[in-house]
Design a protein around this motif. Structure first.
Motif, PDB file in Angstrom:
ATOM      1  N   LEU A  92       0.998  -1.147   0.023  1.00 29.03           N
ATOM      2  CA  LEU A  92       0.144  -0.414   0.052  1.00 29.03           C
ATOM      3  C   LEU A  92       0.570   1.273   0.335  1.00 29.03           C
ATOM      4  CD1 LEU A  92      -3.381   1.030  -0.196  1.00 29.03           C
ATOM      5  CD2 LEU A  92      -2.814   1.090   2.364  1.00 29.03           C
ATOM      6  N   LEU A  93       1.982   1.019   0.922  1.00 31.14           N
ATOM      7  CA  LEU A  93       3.320   2.693   0.719  1.00 31.14           C
ATOM      8  C   LEU A  93       3.595   2.922  -0.489  1.00 31.14           C
ATOM      9  CD1 LEU A  93       4.008   1.965   4.890  1.00 31.14           C
ATOM     10  CD2 LEU A  93       2.338   3.638   3.494  1.00 31.14           C
ATOM     11  N   HIS A  94       3.750   2.419  -1.525  1.00 26.98           N
ATOM     12  CA  HIS A  94       4.810   2.041  -2.565  1.00 26.98           C
ATOM     13  C   HIS A  94       3.791   1.979  -3.789  1.00 26.98           C
ATOM     14  CE1 HIS A  94       7.735  -0.443   0.054  1.00 26.98           C
ATOM     15  NE2 HIS A  94       8.145  -0.173  -1.640  1.00 26.98           N
ATOM     16  N   PRO A  95       4.112   2.734  -4.887  1.00 21.86           N
ATOM     17  CA  PRO A  95       3.404   2.872  -6.440  1.00 21.86           C
ATOM     18  C   PRO A  95       2.742   2.053  -6.535  1.00 21.86           C
ATOM     19  CG  PRO A  95       6.274   3.789  -6.523  1.00 21.86           C
ATOM     20  CD  PRO A  95       5.857   2.462  -4.919  1.00 21.86           C
ATOM     21  N   GLU A  96       1.783   2.458  -8.054  1.00 18.06           N
ATOM     22  CA  GLU A  96       1.131   0.536  -7.860  1.00 18.06           C
ATOM     23  C   GLU A  96       1.806  -0.516  -8.532  1.00 18.06           C
ATOM     24  OE1 GLU A  96       0.671   3.457  -8.452  1.00 18.06           O
ATOM     25  OE2 GLU A  96      -1.461   4.523  -7.991  1.00 18.06           O
ATOM     26  N   GLY A  97       2.413   0.314  -9.688  1.00 19.50           N
ATOM     27  CA  GLY A  97       3.342  -0.758 -10.564  1.00 19.50           C
ATOM     28  C   GLY A  97       4.151  -1.544 -10.078  1.00 19.50           C
ATOM     29  N   MET A  98       4.325  -1.671  -8.294  1.00 19.56           N
ATOM     30  CA  MET A  98       5.216  -2.574  -7.333  1.00 19.56           C
ATOM     31  C   MET A  98       4.354  -3.940  -7.296  1.00 19.56           C
ATOM     32  SD  MET A  98       8.414  -1.213  -7.791  1.00 19.56           S
ATOM     33  CE  MET A  98       8.358  -1.031  -8.872  1.00 19.56           C
ATOM     34  N   ALA A  99       2.946  -3.468  -7.486  1.00 21.79           N
ATOM     35  CA  ALA A  99       1.900  -4.535  -6.942  1.00 21.79           C
ATOM     36  C   ALA A  99       3.214  -6.769  -7.368  1.00 21.79           C
ATOM     37  CB  ALA A  99       1.089  -4.854  -7.580  1.00 21.79           C
ATOM     38  N   LEU A 100       3.871  -6.185  -9.260  1.00 15.41           N
ATOM     39  CA  LEU A 100       3.990  -7.061  -9.049  1.00 15.41           C
ATOM     40  C   LEU A 100       5.218  -7.945  -8.439  1.00 15.41           C
ATOM     41  CD1 LEU A 100       3.593  -9.126 -11.774  1.00 15.41           C
ATOM     42  CD2 LEU A 100       5.032  -7.537 -13.429  1.00 15.41           C
ATOM     43  N   GLN A 122      17.958  -8.293  -2.253  1.00 16.59           N
ATOM     44  CA  GLN A 122      17.978  -8.143  -3.852  1.00 16.59           C
ATOM     45  C   GLN A 122      16.708  -7.292  -4.402  1.00 16.59           C
ATOM     46  OE1 GLN A 122      15.682 -10.804  -5.571  1.00 16.59           O
ATOM     47  NE2 GLN A 122      16.270  -9.985  -7.375  1.00 16.59           N
ATOM     48  N   LEU A 123      15.710  -7.973  -3.132  1.00 15.29           N
ATOM     49  CA  LEU A 123      14.493  -7.553  -3.064  1.00 15.29           C
ATOM     50  C   LEU A 123      14.163  -6.489  -2.953  1.00 15.29           C
ATOM     51  CD1 LEU A 123      12.350 -11.191  -2.146  1.00 15.29           C
ATOM     52  CD2 LEU A 123      12.077  -9.068  -4.882  1.00 15.29           C
ATOM     53  N   PHE A 124      15.226  -5.989  -2.281  1.00 17.65           N
ATOM     54  CA  PHE A 124      15.259  -4.389  -1.955  1.00 17.65           C
ATOM     55  C   PHE A 124      15.300  -3.028  -2.984  1.00 17.65           C
ATOM     56  CE2 PHE A 124      18.023  -0.565  -0.885  1.00 17.65           C
ATOM     57  CZ  PHE A 124      17.481   0.497  -0.293  1.00 17.65           C
ATOM     58  N   HIS A 125      16.198  -4.036  -4.082  1.00 16.75           N
ATOM     59  CA  HIS A 125      16.527  -2.532  -5.088  1.00 16.75           C
ATOM     60  C   HIS A 125      15.128  -3.430  -5.814  1.00 16.75           C
ATOM     61  CE1 HIS A 125      20.317  -3.012  -3.459  1.00 16.75           C
ATOM     62  NE2 HIS A 125      20.248  -1.808  -3.975  1.00 16.75           N
ATOM     63  N   ALA A 126      14.464  -4.254  -6.178  1.00 12.31           N
ATOM     64  CA  ALA A 126      13.936  -5.280  -7.189  1.00 12.31           C
ATOM     65  C   ALA A 126      12.493  -3.876  -7.176  1.00 12.31           C
ATOM     66  CB  ALA A 126      13.521  -6.562  -6.607  1.00 12.31           C
ATOM     67  N   THR A 127      12.060  -3.959  -5.549  1.00 10.82           N
ATOM     68  CA  THR A 127      11.083  -2.992  -5.134  1.00 10.82           C
ATOM     69  C   THR A 127      11.399  -1.318  -5.392  1.00 10.82           C
ATOM     70  OG1 THR A 127      11.433  -2.644  -2.515  1.00 10.82           O
ATOM     71  CG2 THR A 127      10.393  -4.688  -3.803  1.00 10.82           C
ATOM     72  N   GLY A 128      12.186  -0.939  -5.731  1.00  8.82           N
ATOM     73  CA  GLY A 128      12.469   0.024  -6.408  1.00  8.82           C
ATOM     74  C   GLY A 128      13.920   1.478  -5.701  1.00  8.82           C
ATOM     75  N   HIS A 129      14.043   0.447  -5.000  1.00  8.05           N
ATOM     76  CA  HIS A 129      14.714   1.209  -3.631  1.00  8.05           C
ATOM     77  C   HIS A 129      16.518   0.975  -4.014  1.00  8.05           C
ATOM     78  CE1 HIS A 129      11.591   2.053  -1.195  1.00  8.05           C
ATOM     79  NE2 HIS A 129      11.088   0.686  -1.148  1.00  8.05           N
TER      80      HIS A 129
END
Length: 1083
Positions: free
Chosen positions: A852-860, A909-916
Motif C-alpha cells: 500500500l505504501l508503494h507505487p501501484e506498479g510495484m504490485a508485480l 535483492q528485493l530491496f532493489h527490485a522494489t525500486g529502492h
C-alpha cells in the motif's frame, strides 16, 4: 520449549549490535562544531576610518524581495528561442531571458550551486548562515530545529530591518519569533501543489505596495511538489512554471528603484523529480538578480563574471548590499559584479566598492577561522598556518593601498578571492570530523557481536540444554557500565552515554563468549562432536558467498551495481544446491549394482518415484527462482553514477502516466498481482486444512485479507484519477484518498491483533460415539466450505493426534481412554501446519500493508517476492528431504547455512527490485502521505511510514525467517523422517512439539545465523566507511550505504524477533489447546 531463554538471548544479541552501530556512527557522523557567536556592526569597520556604526551607513539597497521557488533548477530558468518543440518544463520562464537581454545593467541569471545534501532545510540553513552542511544534517530535514548559528535573518532583525515571511512553514521552525510578520503554510504534503503558492499570492502583492516591510521572503513550493508527484516532464510542471513566470512579472512591475529582487531555487531535481543527493541535476538551481536601478555597472556580462554562483556566496553579498554585518560563521564570498569597481563609478548607486566588500569579507572569514580553530582541532595545522600567512600578506597589501589613496589592484582582488576560495575548500575537507576512538570501539563491539552470533549458532543445543548463561553477562554489563559512568563523573563531572553503553556491551560479549566456550567444552555436552567448529564451517560454500558479498561492500563500483551483484550471488548459490546434491549422489535414486548380492543391499527408505519427485521440486524451484530474478531486474531504479541507465517505468505512480493505454495496462497488472497474492496465500491455507476452523486467525484469512486487497485496488483507482477528470466528484475523490487507505490500515491492525490473540487455525472433529469399535471407518464426512477435497482432508489429517500429542504434555501420563482399534478419539485438520500457517498469514497481511505504501506498479514486484520466497523454501525443503531419504547425516531440525544465506541475499535483492537504492534521493517520500493527503501534524508517523516503505523486503524476509525451520516439516514425505517406530504417518510440525528442546535450539540457531549474516554485512559497511573515510566517494557512496545497511539491520532484527515471538505465541496456544483437549493429562 524454552521461550524466555531463546527470546532473551536474541534480544541481547540485537542490543549488542545496536550499541556497536551507535558507537561507530557517533564517531563517524559527527556534526560540525557550531560557533555560537554573532557579528556586530563594529566588526566591519573599514581600515583608516574612526570607530563607528557600519549599520548606520547608507546601504546600496533599502529593500529586498527574495522569491524562493523551491526546486527551481537551472534548466527551468533557461530560454531557448530555437527550441520549437519544448518539453513541459522548457521555455516556461521567458521573463528571465527577456529582462536580462533587454536590461543587462539591471539583471543577471546564474546557475546557483547548492552543497549536498540538497534537502530544503539544509539549503535554507546554507543560504542564511553561509556555512557548509555536514552529512548527518540530512536526517534533520523533517525534524527542523531552530538555527543557533548567526544568520542573515538575525542580522537583519538586529539592524532594525522588518523581515516579512510567507510560504514554507519550515522557516518558522528554523527562525522562531524572528520575523516582523509571518504567514507560514504547511509544506510536507507533496501531493498538494497549490495551497502554499495560493496562500502566498493572496498576500504578496498587497504587502509589496505597503510600507511595513524592508525584506520580503516568499517561499513557493508548487514546483517542488509537482516534481515529487509527477516529475518534471509533465504538463502540470509547465502550468506551475507558467504561474511562476506571471508572479515574477507582477513583482517586477511593483518594485521601486531602491529595491533588490532575488529569484532563486534552493536546489534542483532529478529526472524523476527527487532531490537530496549531490548529482549536478540536484545541486544546480537558478538565481536571478534584478533591480530597477542599475545593478551591474559594466552593463553586459564580462568574461570575469562567475559561471556558477555557490549558494553560500549569497549570504555575504546580501548582507553588504543591505548594510548589515556578514553572519559570523559564513564562509561565502561576495558576488563581485554586484559591487562597483570604486566608489565613484558613474551611474552606480552609493555603496561599497569591490575592494571594500572583499576586504570586509576576508576580514570576517579570517576572524571566524581563528575562532573556530581555537575551539576545534580538526583543521590541519599546516593548512591553518598557510591560510594565516596568506591573510597576513593580504592585510599588509590592502592597508598599503588604502594609505596610498589608491584602489586595490586587480591582482590584489584576485588574491583576496583566492584566499576566500581556499578557506572554503579547507573547511569543506576538514569538516568530515571523525572520532577514531569511538569508531574503533564500535568496530570491536560489532566484530565481537558477529563472533558471538556464530558461536551461539553452533552451540545452540548446548545452551538450550544448560540454560542460565545470560545472568553473568548481564551483571557484568551493569557493573562495567556503572563503573565507567562513575569514573567519568569523578574525572570530568559528567558521563557520556556512548562510552557507558560500549563498556557494558564489550564486557557482556566477553563474558558470554567465555560462558559459551565453557559450555561447549563441558564433558556432558555434545559440542565436541558437532558444536564448536566455527572456523571449519567458515570454509563452506554459503559462507564463502557471504564473504564475497561483504568484500564487495568495500568497492564503490560494486555498491553502485549492488542490485545486480546480489542477484548474481543469489543465483549462484541457488545453482549450487542441485549441483551439491548431484555430487553427493542424492539427486537420483540409488542404482542397483548387479555384482553385489541382494542381501547386502540396504532397502531404500522410499521408492525411487519419491526421490524423483523431490528432485523435480528442486529443479522446478530453481527454475522459478531464475525466472523471478530475471523479471525482478525490470523494477530496478537508477543511480546517478550508472550513466545511461533508465529507471523502471513501474516506479512511476499511475497519476504520473499520461498515456491512457499504458495507465490501464499498469493498473490491470497491479490488480492481477494483488489478486494472485491473495489467492495464493488462501489457496495454501486451504490446501493444508487451515481454513476449516472458526477462530480469529481463520476469520482474518477468510474475510480481512480479501477486504484489505479490495481497499487497495479501489485506492489505486482513486489515486490514479486526474484532479480535473471529475470536477463534480472532486470532494468524493479526496475523501476516497483519505478513507480507503485508512480503512486498509484499520483492517491490517485488526488482522494483526486477531492473529496474535488467537493464532490457531486448527479444526477439531470429535469421533462419533455411535461408531462400532471394530468396524471399518469411512473417511470423514465433514467438508469445509472452502471446498477442500477428500484426498487433501485425509492427507492433512493427523490420525495419531491423541496418542502422539499426549506425550508432549509435561506430566506425560498415558490416557486410558484410547480407542481399542487405535483410531483417535478426535480428529484435527490443520494441525500439521499449526506453526507455519500464522506466519504465512502474517506475511500476507504485512505484504499487502507494505505494498500500500508503494507505487501501484510495484504490485508485480511484490508478487515476485512471494514467488521467490516459495522457490527458496521448496528448494530447501526438498534438499532436506532428499538428504533424509538417502540416509545422509541429519542435524535434527537444524537449518543449514545455505538457505539462511539465500534468505538474506533475497532480502537485499528485493530491496532493489522494489525500486529502492541506498541513496537519499531514492527514498519514496510519497509513502508518508498514503491515507494522509493533507499532511501530518508531527514527524513520527510519516517517518514510520517512509521507513516501512524503504525496508519492506527486509521486514517480510525477517518476519518469515522461521519458515526455513518449518517448511521441511510442512512438506514432509510419509516415511521420510522415521524418528519413531510407531508408524509411517507424516505428522509434520507436530515433531516440534514432541521434541521441545530440539525445537528451541533449532529456532535459536536459525535466528542467530540470520543475525550473523546481516550483522556481517553491517560490519563490512562499517569497515568500508572507516577505511575509506577520506575516499572521494565516501559521502556519496559509502556513508549512505552504511546508513541504509545499519537501518536495515535495525528493522530486520525487530521483525525477526516478531516472527520468533509469533512462533512462541503459537506454541503457547497449542499447549493450552491440548490441555483443554486432554484434561486427564493436566491434573
Amino acid at each position: 520449549m524454552k521461550k524466555l531463554l531463546v527470546i532473551s538471548l536474541l534480544l541481547w544479541l540485537c542490543l549488542l549490535f545496536y550499541v556497536g552501530i551507535y558507537l561507530f556512527v557517533g564517531g563517524f557522523l559527527l556534526v560540525r562544531l557550531e560557533v555560537n557567536r554573532t557579528s556586530t556592526c563594529g566588526d566591519v569597520l573599514l581600515p583608516g576610518e574612526a570607530p563607528g556604526d557600519f549599520c548606520k551607513a547608507q546601504p546600496r539597497f533599502r529593500r529586498a524581495v527574495i522569491l524562493i521557488i523551491d526546486a527551481l533548477k537551472i534548466d527551468f530558468a533557461r530560454f531557448d528561442p530555437t527550441n520549437t518543440t519544448p518539453r513541459p518544463y522548457e521555455n516556461k520562464l521567458p521573463v528571465l531571458e527577456e529582462v536580462t537581454s533587454s536590461s543587462p545593467a539591471h539583471a543577471r541569471l546564474y546557475p546557483f550551486r547548492a552543497d549536498p545534501p540538497t534537502t530544503t532545510m539544509q539549503r535554507i540553513k546554507g543560504f542564511t548562515t553561509g556555512s557548509l552542511p555536514t552529512f548527518i544534517d540530512v536526517g534533520n530535514n523533517f525534524a527542523s530545529s531552530a538555527i543557533s548559528e548567526d544568520n542573515l535573518v538575525h542580522q537583519l532583525g538586529e539592524s532594525g530591518k522588518r523581515v516579512v515571511f510567507m510560504g514554507d512553514d519550515t522557516w518558522e521552525s528554523l527562525f522562531p519569533k524572528k520575523f516582523h510578520r509571518s504567514l507560514p503554510f504547511p509544506s510536507f504534503n507533496v501531493k498538494d501543489l497549490h495551497t502554499v503558492d495560493n496562500g502566498i499570492l493572496q498576500h504578496l502583492y498587497s504587502t509589496l505596495v505597503g510600507e511595513d516591510w524592508d525584506v520580503l521572503v516568499a517561499h513557493f513550493l508548487g514546483v517542488d511538489h509537482c516534481g515529487h508527484r509527477f516529475g518534471p516532464d509533465h504538463p502540470a510542471m509547465g502550468e506551475k512554471l507558467a504561474q511562476m513566470d506571471s508572479v515574477i512579472r507582477s513583482v517586477i512591475d511593483r518594485l521601486q528603484n531602491d529595491t533588490l529582487l532575488v529569484v532563486m531555487g534552493d536546489h534542483g531535481m532529478t529526472d524523476t523529480g527527487d532531490h537530496g543527493g549531490e548529482s549536478q541535476k540536484e545541486t544546480d538551481a537558478a538565481i536571478f538578480l534584478y533591480s530597477p536601478s542599475p545593478l551591474f555597472a559594466g552593463g553586459a556580462p564580462a568574461q570575469s563574471e562567475p559561471e556558477v554562483v555557490p549558494q553560500t556566496d549569497l549570504v555575504p553579498t546580501l548582507a553588504l548590499l543591505m548594510g548589515v554585518p556578514i553572519p559570523y560563521s559564513s564562509v561565502g564570498q561576495v558576488l563581485l559584479p554586484l559591487f562597483p569597481g570604486d566608489r565613484q563609478t558613474e551611474g552606480a548607486p552609493a555603496g561599497l566598492s569591490q575592494g571594500e566588500a572583499l576586504w570586509i569579507n576576508v576580514k570576517q572569514v579570517n576572524r571566524f577561522l581563528e575562532t573556530y580553530s581555537s575551539m576545534a582541532k580538526d583543521i590541519p595545522p599546516e593548512s591553518l598556518s598557510l591560510l594565516q600567512d596568506h591573510f597576513s600578506r593580504l592585510s599588509s597589501d590592502y592597508l598599503r593601498s588604502v594609505q596610498a589613496g589608491r584602489s586595490p589592484s586587480p591582482d590584489l582582488l584576485a588574491s583576496m578571492q583566492a584566499y576566500l576560495t581556499l578557506v572554503r575548500e579547507t573547511c569543506r575537507a576538514s569538516w568530515a570530523r571523525f572520532n577514531p576512538l569511538k569508531m574503533a570501539a564500535g568496530l570491536v563491539v560489532l566484530a565481537l557481536a558477529c563472533v558471538l552470533c556464530l558461536v551461539l549458532s553452533e552451540l545452540s543445543a548446548v545452551l538450550v540444554k544448560q540454560g542460565g548463561q545470560l545472568k553473568g553477562p548481564v551483571v557484568g554489563a551493569l557493573v562495567a557500565g556503572l563503573g565507567v559512568a562513575v569514573g567519568q563523573l569523578y574525572a570530568r563531572g559528567w558521563a557520556e552515554a556512548g562510552w557507558c553503553l560500549g563498556a557494558a556491551a564489550l564486557s557482556s560479549e566477553l563474558l558470554l563468549l567465555w560462558a559459551a566456550r565453557r559450555s561447549g567444552a563441558s564433558p556432558e555436552s555434545a559440542a565436541p562432536k558437532r558444536g564448536w567448529r566455527p572456523l571449519s564451517r567458515l570454509l563452506s560454500p554459503p559462507l564463502l558467498v557471504l564473504l564475497l558479498r561483504c568484500a564487495s561492500l568495500l568497492s564503490d563500483s560494486y555498491v553502485i551495481a549492488e542490485g545486480r551483484v546480489v542477484t548474481f550471488l543469489l543465483l549462484s548459490l541457488g545453482v549450487c544446491v542441485p549441483l551439491q546434491l548431484n555430487w553427493d549422489g542424492l539427486l537420483q535414486p540409488p542404482s542397483h549394482d548387479p555384482q553385489k548380492p541382494a542381501g547386502l543391499l540396504p532397502s531404500p527408505p522410499l521408492p525411487p518415484a519419491a526421490v524423483r519427485r523431490e528432485s523435480g521440486t528442486v529443479l522446478g524451484g530453481l527454475g522459478l527462482l531464475v525466472g523471478c530474478l530475471y523479471l525482478s531486474l525490470s523494477f530496478h531504479a537508477c543511480r546517478e553514477e550508472q550513466g545511461l541507465c533508465q529507471p523502471s517505468a513501474f516506479l512511476s505512480p499511475l497519476s504520473r502516466l499520461q498515456d491512457r493505454g499504458v495507465k490501464n495496462l499498469h493498473y490491470g497488472l497491479a490488480l492481477a498481482s494483488l489478486g494472485l497474492w491473495t489467492y495464493l496465500l488462501r489457496r495454501w491455507l486451504r490446501h493444508y486444512g487451515n481454513l476449516n476452523a472458526s477462530g480469529a486467525a481463520v476469520f482474518t484469512a477468510r474475510f480481512l485479507l480479501p477486504l484489505l486487497a479490495v481497499c487497495m485496488g479501489l485506492h489505486w483507482a482513486v489515486s490514479a484519477t486526474p484532479d480535473d477528470s471529475f470536477r463534480s466528484l472532486a470532494q468524493l475523490l479526496t475523501l476516497g484518498q483519505r478513507a480507503l487507505p485508512r480503512t486498509a490500515y484499520g483492517l491490517l491492525a485488526l488482522g494483526l491483533a486477531l492473529l496474535w490473540l488467537d493464532p490457531l487455525t486448527v479444526f477439531v472433529k470429535p469421533r462419533s460415539a455411535g461408531a462400532p469399535r471394530g468396524a471399518s471407518v469411512p473417511p470423514p464426512r465433514y467438508r469445509a466450505s472452502t471446498g477442500i477435497s477428500p484426498q487433501a482432508e485425509l492427507h492433512h489429517l493427523i490420525p495419531q493426534l491423541y496418542q502422539r500429542m499426549r506425550r508432549s504434555l509435561e506430566d506425560g501420563e498415558p490416557i486410558q481412554a484410547a480407542e481399542a482399534d487405535g483410531r483417535p478419539a478426535v480428529e484435527a485438520y490443520g494441525l500439521g501446519t499449526v506453526y507455519s500457517a500464522p506466519l504465512v498469514l502474517l506475511l500476507g497481511l504485512l505484504g499487502l500493508g507494505l505494498l500500500l505504501l508503494h507505487p501501484e506498479g510495484m504490485a508485480l514486484a511484490f508478487l515476485l517476492l512471494l514467488l521467490e520466497m516459495a522457490a527458496l523454501l521448496h528448494i530447501h525443503a526438498s534438499a532436506t528431504t532428499l538428504s533424509a531419504l538417502q540416509g545422509a547425516p541429519s542435524g535434527g531440525f537444524d537449518v543449514p547455512w545455505a538457505p539462511v544465506v539465500q534468505w538474506s541475499l533475497a532480502a537485499s535483492q528485493l530491496f532493489h527490485a522494489t525500486g529502492h537504492l541506498p541513496t537519499f534521493p531514492s527514498i519514496q517520500w510519497a509513502a508518508a502521505f498514503v491515507g494522509f493527503p493533507d499532511g501530518h501534524t508531527g514527524t513520527m508517523l510519516p517517518a514510520i511510514l517512509v521507513t516501512l516503505n524503504t525496508f519492506s523486503s527486509h521486514i517480510l524476509f525477517a518476519v518469515a525467517c522461521p519458515l526455513l525451520l518449518l517448511w521441511p516439516l510442512v512438506r514432509e514425505v510419509r516415511g521420510g523422517r522415521v524418528a519413531r517406530g510407531d508408524g509411517q504417518d507424516a505428522v509434520m510440525e507436530m515433531r516440534l512439539r514432541e521434541n521441545p528442546q530440539q525445537f528451541s535450539s533449532a529456532l535459536l540457531q536459525l535466528a542467530t545465523r540470520y543475525l550473523f549474516i546481516n550483522g556481517a554485512q553491517v560490519f563490512a559497511s562499517v569497515c568500508a566507511a572507516a577505511i575509506l573515510r577520506r575516499h572521494l566517494m565516501v559521502w556519496k557512496v559509502f556513508a549512505p550505504k552504511l546508513m541504509f545497511e545499519a537501518s536495515g539491520f535495525l528493522v530486520s532484527s525487530v521483525f525477526l524477533l516478531a516472527g520468533v515471538a509469533l512462533v512462541m505465541r503459537v506454541d503457547v496456544a497449542v499447549g493450552r489447546w491440548f490441555k483443554r483437549l486432554v484434561p486427564d493429562a493436566c491434573r
